[in-house]
Design a protein around this motif. Structure first.
Motif, PDB file in Angstrom:
ATOM      1  N   MET A  45       0.791  -1.231   0.000  1.00  0.00           N
ATOM      2  CA  MET A  45       0.000   0.000   0.000  1.00  0.00           C
ATOM      3  C   MET A  45       0.826   1.286   0.000  1.00  0.00           C
ATOM      4  N   ALA A  53       0.196  -0.126  -6.373  1.00  0.00           N
ATOM      5  CA  ALA A  53      -1.213  -0.531  -6.397  1.00  0.00           C
ATOM      6  C   ALA A  53      -1.320  -1.995  -5.972  1.00  0.00           C
ATOM      7  N   PHE A  54      -2.466  -2.343  -5.427  1.00  0.00           N
ATOM      8  CA  PHE A  54      -2.694  -3.710  -4.955  1.00  0.00           C
ATOM      9  C   PHE A  54      -2.492  -4.735  -6.068  1.00  0.00           C
ATOM     10  N   GLN A  72      -8.559  -8.067   1.478  1.00  0.00           N
ATOM     11  CA  GLN A  72      -7.991  -6.837   0.912  1.00  0.00           C
ATOM     12  C   GLN A  72      -8.469  -6.643  -0.521  1.00  0.00           C
ATOM     13  N   ALA A  73      -8.581  -7.727  -1.275  1.00  0.00           N
ATOM     14  CA  ALA A  73      -9.076  -7.635  -2.655  1.00  0.00           C
ATOM     15  C   ALA A  73     -10.505  -7.096  -2.683  1.00  0.00           C
ATOM     16  N   ARG A  86     -11.796  -5.041  -0.562  1.00  0.00           N
ATOM     17  CA  ARG A  86     -11.690  -3.591  -0.316  1.00  0.00           C
ATOM     18  C   ARG A  86     -11.163  -2.856  -1.542  1.00  0.00           C
ATOM     19  N   GLU A  87     -10.115  -3.395  -2.130  1.00  0.00           N
ATOM     20  CA  GLU A  87      -9.459  -2.715  -3.256  1.00  0.00           C
ATOM     21  C   GLU A  87     -10.337  -2.667  -4.502  1.00  0.00           C
ATOM     22  N   PHE A  88     -11.074  -3.738  -4.739  1.00  0.00           N
ATOM     23  CA  PHE A  88     -11.857  -3.838  -5.969  1.00  0.00           C
ATOM     24  C   PHE A  88     -13.356  -3.643  -5.719  1.00  0.00           C
ATOM     25  N   ASP A  89     -13.701  -2.992  -4.616  1.00  0.00           N
ATOM     26  CA  ASP A  89     -15.098  -2.761  -4.261  1.00  0.00           C
ATOM     27  C   ASP A  89     -15.839  -2.077  -5.406  1.00  0.00           C
ATOM     28  N   ARG A 109     -10.939 -12.242  -7.433  1.00  0.00           N
ATOM     29  CA  ARG A 109     -11.379 -12.213  -6.037  1.00  0.00           C
ATOM     30  C   ARG A 109     -11.777 -13.612  -5.564  1.00  0.00           C
TER      31      ARG A 109
END
Length: 127
Positions: free
Chosen positions: A60, A64-65, A96-97, A99-102, A113
């Motif tokens: 982070m 980027a994730f 985390q994925a 959150r990141e790709f919401d 995911r």
């Protein structure tokens, strides 16, 4: 007998399962790689070496994730597969994925995911 050492006496508590088999991890990692490819993240350029220093959780601080998945996570899991571990007692990469790709409804991202979730389930407490 020490009741604390016996998982059958841990009613209501989660206990760590045995370490997953390396072959199963390799299969699930292959699905993650397929997901990265399907989402278009596999071709992301490698970050400069400085990005790998003090990157923080999931990269982070410096990348980027998706870049972290491609250039840090996958190679680290591949290295552990090659040396047969050691394996973590838990993993939250799928969380985390999420959150990141919401809100991202791209089929490739959804596949990624799902693959990360399948991999994460190998590392964690059993019910």
């Amino acid at each position: 007998m020490n009741k604390r050492a016996n998982p059958s006496h841990s009613v209501g508590r989660k206990v760590n399962r045995e370490a997953p088999h390396t072959g199963e991890i390799a299969q699930r990692l292959a699905a993650v790689v397929d997901g990265l490819k399907h989402a278009g993240f596999w071709e992301l350029p490698r970050p400069p070496e400085s990005a790998f220093e003090n990157m923080g959780a999931f990269g982070m601080n410096t990348m980027a994730f998706a870049t972290w998945l491609r250039w840090v996570f996958v190679p680290n899991v591949e290295a552990r597969i090659a040396s047969d571990g050691p394996w973590p007692s838990s993993s939250s990469v799928a969380a985390q994925a999420v959150r990141e790709f919401d809100g991202d409804t791209d089929p490739g991202v959804l596949d990624l995911r799902s693959a990360l979730s399948d991999l994460d389930t190998l590392f964690g407490p059993s019910e």
